[in-house]
Design a protein around this motif. Structure first.
Motif, PDB file in Angstrom:
ATOM      1  N   VAL A 165      16.646  43.190  18.657  1.00 43.00           N
ATOM      2  CA  VAL A 165      16.607  44.604  18.255  1.00 43.00           C
ATOM      3  C   VAL A 165      16.453  45.517  19.468  1.00 43.00           C
ATOM      4  O   VAL A 165      17.156  46.526  19.595  1.00 43.00           O
ATOM      5  CB  VAL A 165      15.460  44.854  17.254  1.00 43.00           C
ATOM      6  CG1 VAL A 165      15.266  46.357  17.024  1.00 43.00           C
ATOM      7  CG2 VAL A 165      15.739  44.157  15.932  1.00 43.00           C
ATOM      8  N   TRP A 166      15.531  45.173  20.376  1.00 39.40           N
ATOM      9  CA  TRP A 166      15.301  46.030  21.541  1.00 39.40           C
ATOM     10  C   TRP A 166      16.561  46.175  22.392  1.00 39.40           C
ATOM     11  O   TRP A 166      16.967  47.275  22.762  1.00 39.40           O
ATOM     12  CB  TRP A 166      14.152  45.490  22.397  1.00 39.40           C
ATOM     13  CG  TRP A 166      14.167  46.047  23.798  1.00 39.40           C
ATOM     14  CD1 TRP A 166      14.441  45.373  24.950  1.00 39.40           C
ATOM     15  CD2 TRP A 166      13.930  47.410  24.196  1.00 39.40           C
ATOM     16  NE1 TRP A 166      14.396  46.220  26.028  1.00 39.40           N
ATOM     17  CE2 TRP A 166      14.089  47.474  25.598  1.00 39.40           C
ATOM     18  CE3 TRP A 166      13.604  48.570  23.490  1.00 39.40           C
ATOM     19  CZ2 TRP A 166      13.933  48.657  26.314  1.00 39.40           C
ATOM     20  CZ3 TRP A 166      13.448  49.760  24.208  1.00 39.40           C
ATOM     21  CH2 TRP A 166      13.604  49.795  25.605  1.00 39.40           C
ATOM     22  N   PHE A 167      17.212  45.059  22.694  1.00 41.41           N
ATOM     23  CA  PHE A 167      18.389  45.125  23.549  1.00 41.41           C
ATOM     24  C   PHE A 167      19.596  45.724  22.821  1.00 41.41           C
ATOM     25  O   PHE A 167      20.481  46.299  23.457  1.00 41.41           O
ATOM     26  CB  PHE A 167      18.715  43.743  24.119  1.00 41.41           C
ATOM     27  CG  PHE A 167      17.822  43.337  25.250  1.00 41.41           C
ATOM     28  CD1 PHE A 167      17.891  43.998  26.468  1.00 41.41           C
ATOM     29  CD2 PHE A 167      16.888  42.325  25.103  1.00 41.41           C
ATOM     30  CE1 PHE A 167      17.062  43.639  27.527  1.00 41.41           C
ATOM     31  CE2 PHE A 167      16.044  41.960  26.150  1.00 41.41           C
ATOM     32  CZ  PHE A 167      16.129  42.627  27.367  1.00 41.41           C
ATOM     33  N   SER A 168      19.636  45.600  21.500  1.00 34.06           N
ATOM     34  CA  SER A 168      20.689  46.260  20.730  1.00 34.06           C
ATOM     35  C   SER A 168      20.517  47.777  20.795  1.00 34.06           C
ATOM     36  O   SER A 168      21.494  48.527  20.940  1.00 34.06           O
ATOM     37  CB  SER A 168      20.666  45.793  19.268  1.00 34.06           C
ATOM     38  OG  SER A 168      20.986  44.421  19.164  1.00 34.06           O
ATOM     39  N   ILE A 169      19.264  48.228  20.673  1.00 33.64           N
ATOM     40  CA  ILE A 169      18.973  49.659  20.800  1.00 33.64           C
ATOM     41  C   ILE A 169      19.351  50.150  22.195  1.00 33.64           C
ATOM     42  O   ILE A 169      19.943  51.218  22.361  1.00 33.64           O
ATOM     43  CB  ILE A 169      17.479  49.932  20.528  1.00 33.64           C
ATOM     44  CG1 ILE A 169      17.157  49.663  19.055  1.00 33.64           C
ATOM     45  CG2 ILE A 169      17.110  51.375  20.898  1.00 33.64           C
ATOM     46  CD1 ILE A 169      15.687  49.765  18.721  1.00 33.64           C
ATOM     47  N   LEU A 170      19.015  49.349  23.201  1.00 34.46           N
ATOM     48  CA  LEU A 170      19.344  49.707  24.584  1.00 34.46           C
ATOM     49  C   LEU A 170      20.856  49.805  24.763  1.00 34.46           C
ATOM     50  O   LEU A 170      21.353  50.727  25.416  1.00 34.46           O
ATOM     51  CB  LEU A 170      18.768  48.658  25.539  1.00 34.46           C
ATOM     52  CG  LEU A 170      18.985  48.913  27.039  1.00 34.46           C
ATOM     53  CD1 LEU A 170      18.314  50.215  27.462  1.00 34.46           C
ATOM     54  CD2 LEU A 170      18.427  47.747  27.852  1.00 34.46           C
ATOM     55  N   SER A 171      21.588  48.872  24.156  1.00 30.94           N
ATOM     56  CA  SER A 171      23.043  48.902  24.241  1.00 30.94           C
ATOM     57  C   SER A 171      23.594  50.176  23.615  1.00 30.94           C
ATOM     58  O   SER A 171      24.536  50.788  24.134  1.00 30.94           O
ATOM     59  CB  SER A 171      23.639  47.675  23.525  1.00 30.94           C
ATOM     60  OG  SER A 171      25.046  47.705  23.564  1.00 30.94           O
ATOM     61  N   TYR A 172      23.015  50.596  22.502  1.00 29.26           N
ATOM     62  CA  TYR A 172      23.461  51.828  21.833  1.00 29.26           C
ATOM     63  C   TYR A 172      23.177  53.050  22.702  1.00 29.26           C
ATOM     64  O   TYR A 172      24.036  53.930  22.859  1.00 29.26           O
ATOM     65  CB  TYR A 172      22.758  51.974  20.488  1.00 29.26           C
ATOM     66  CG  TYR A 172      23.097  53.263  19.772  1.00 29.26           C
ATOM     67  CD1 TYR A 172      24.273  53.370  19.026  1.00 29.26           C
ATOM     68  CD2 TYR A 172      22.264  54.369  19.867  1.00 29.26           C
ATOM     69  CE1 TYR A 172      24.604  54.554  18.381  1.00 29.26           C
ATOM     70  CE2 TYR A 172      22.590  55.557  19.234  1.00 29.26           C
ATOM     71  CZ  TYR A 172      23.754  55.644  18.485  1.00 29.26           C
ATOM     72  OH  TYR A 172      24.078  56.824  17.861  1.00 29.26           O
ATOM     73  N   LEU A 173      21.988  53.101  23.283  1.00 29.80           N
ATOM     74  CA  LEU A 173      21.583  54.271  24.064  1.00 29.80           C
ATOM     75  C   LEU A 173      22.446  54.446  25.312  1.00 29.80           C
ATOM     76  O   LEU A 173      22.883  55.556  25.631  1.00 29.80           O
ATOM     77  CB  LEU A 173      20.110  54.162  24.464  1.00 29.80           C
ATOM     78  CG  LEU A 173      19.091  54.282  23.333  1.00 29.80           C
ATOM     79  CD1 LEU A 173      17.681  54.067  23.873  1.00 29.80           C
ATOM     80  CD2 LEU A 173      19.180  55.649  22.659  1.00 29.80           C
ATOM     81  N   ILE A 174      22.681  53.359  26.022  1.00 26.93           N
ATOM     82  CA  ILE A 174      23.405  53.498  27.290  1.00 26.93           C
ATOM     83  C   ILE A 174      24.905  53.684  27.102  1.00 26.93           C
ATOM     84  O   ILE A 174      25.622  53.983  28.059  1.00 26.93           O
ATOM     85  CB  ILE A 174      23.161  52.283  28.213  1.00 26.93           C
ATOM     86  CG1 ILE A 174      23.716  51.012  27.587  1.00 26.93           C
ATOM     87  CG2 ILE A 174      21.702  52.142  28.564  1.00 26.93           C
ATOM     88  CD1 ILE A 174      23.618  49.809  28.475  1.00 26.93           C
ATOM     89  N   THR A 175      25.401  53.490  25.855  1.00 24.02           N
ATOM     90  CA  THR A 175      26.825  53.723  25.596  1.00 24.02           C
ATOM     91  C   THR A 175      27.041  55.000  24.789  1.00 24.02           C
ATOM     92  O   THR A 175      28.100  55.192  24.195  1.00 24.02           O
ATOM     93  CB  THR A 175      27.443  52.528  24.842  1.00 24.02           C
ATOM     94  OG1 THR A 175      26.650  52.239  23.675  1.00 24.02           O
ATOM     95  CG2 THR A 175      27.499  51.304  25.733  1.00 24.02           C
TER      96      THR A 175
END
Length: 204
Positions: A165-175
């Motif tokens: 979940v954390w890295f999925s959120i990070l992926s969304y934010l940086i894209t």
């Protein structure tokens, strides 16, 4: 007993989240994949991280973490295999050329398959020797040998989910669309920086 388990769950979740959010091989690999390929690829990479956590949890529950930490040969094999893999990915990133990003659709024409993204995330996570020592410490010091098997499985599942979940959120934010144009302008620089960081981590 219930309050004891509640305290244990909170402690484990807190410690694990701090470790997950700290910049390391997983963080830099996620950023590289999400920006160089697509948000979807970043999320699949996050899934790979979560599956890798499952491996760490499994051998920790089975007591293999202690064996790895005590065996110089096994630890060295994991350490150098992980280092070689990070250096390889870093060199690939460093040599990559700038590609146009469509802000309306973050998926690049030359994307990688979900399976490959998951594999990259999985290998990056399980071949990180610091993760081995982290889970060994977590299971021997914080969780303890007297914790029931169902609770161990529950804690392991939570850590897998938290990681994904954390890295999925990070992926969304940086894209995000407001960030993509900035990356497109400096994509070559970012690729070289992240590639250099991965190589440096591997060498270190």
């Amino acid at each position: 007993m219930e309050s004891l388990y509640s305290s244990l769950v909170i402690s484990v979740i807190g410690i694990h989240l701090l470790a997950v959010m700290s910049p390391g091989p997983d963080f830099f690999m996620l950023v590289r994949n999400a920006l160089a390929y697509s948000r979807k690829t970043g999320i699949y990479t996050a899934v790979g991280f979560g599956l890798g956590i499952g491996i760490h949890v499994t051998y920790s529950i089975l007591g293999l973490g202690l064996i790895i930490s005590k065996s110089v040969l096994i630890y060295s094999i994991i350490k150098y295999a992980g280092a070689a893999y990070l250096i390889y990915i870093g060199i690939q990133s460093f040599r990559s050329k700038t590609e146009h990003l469509d802000v309306g659709d973050t998926t690049l024409k030359k994307d990688i398959s979900p399976l490959k993204a998951i594999r990259i995330g999985f290998l990056t996570n399980i071949l990180n020797p610091k993760a081995t020592l982290f889970f060994l410490s977590l299971f021997t010091i914080v969780i303890g040998p007297n914790t029931s098997t169902p609770m161990l499985i529950y804690l392991g599942s939570i850590m897998m989910i938290n990681t994904t979940v954390w890295f999925s959120i990070l992926s969304y934010l940086i894209t995000h669309s407001k960030i993509l144009p900035v990356f497109e302008e400096y994509q070559t620089v970012f690729n070289k920086v992240f590639g250099g960081i991965l190589v440096a981590i591997g060498i270190k």
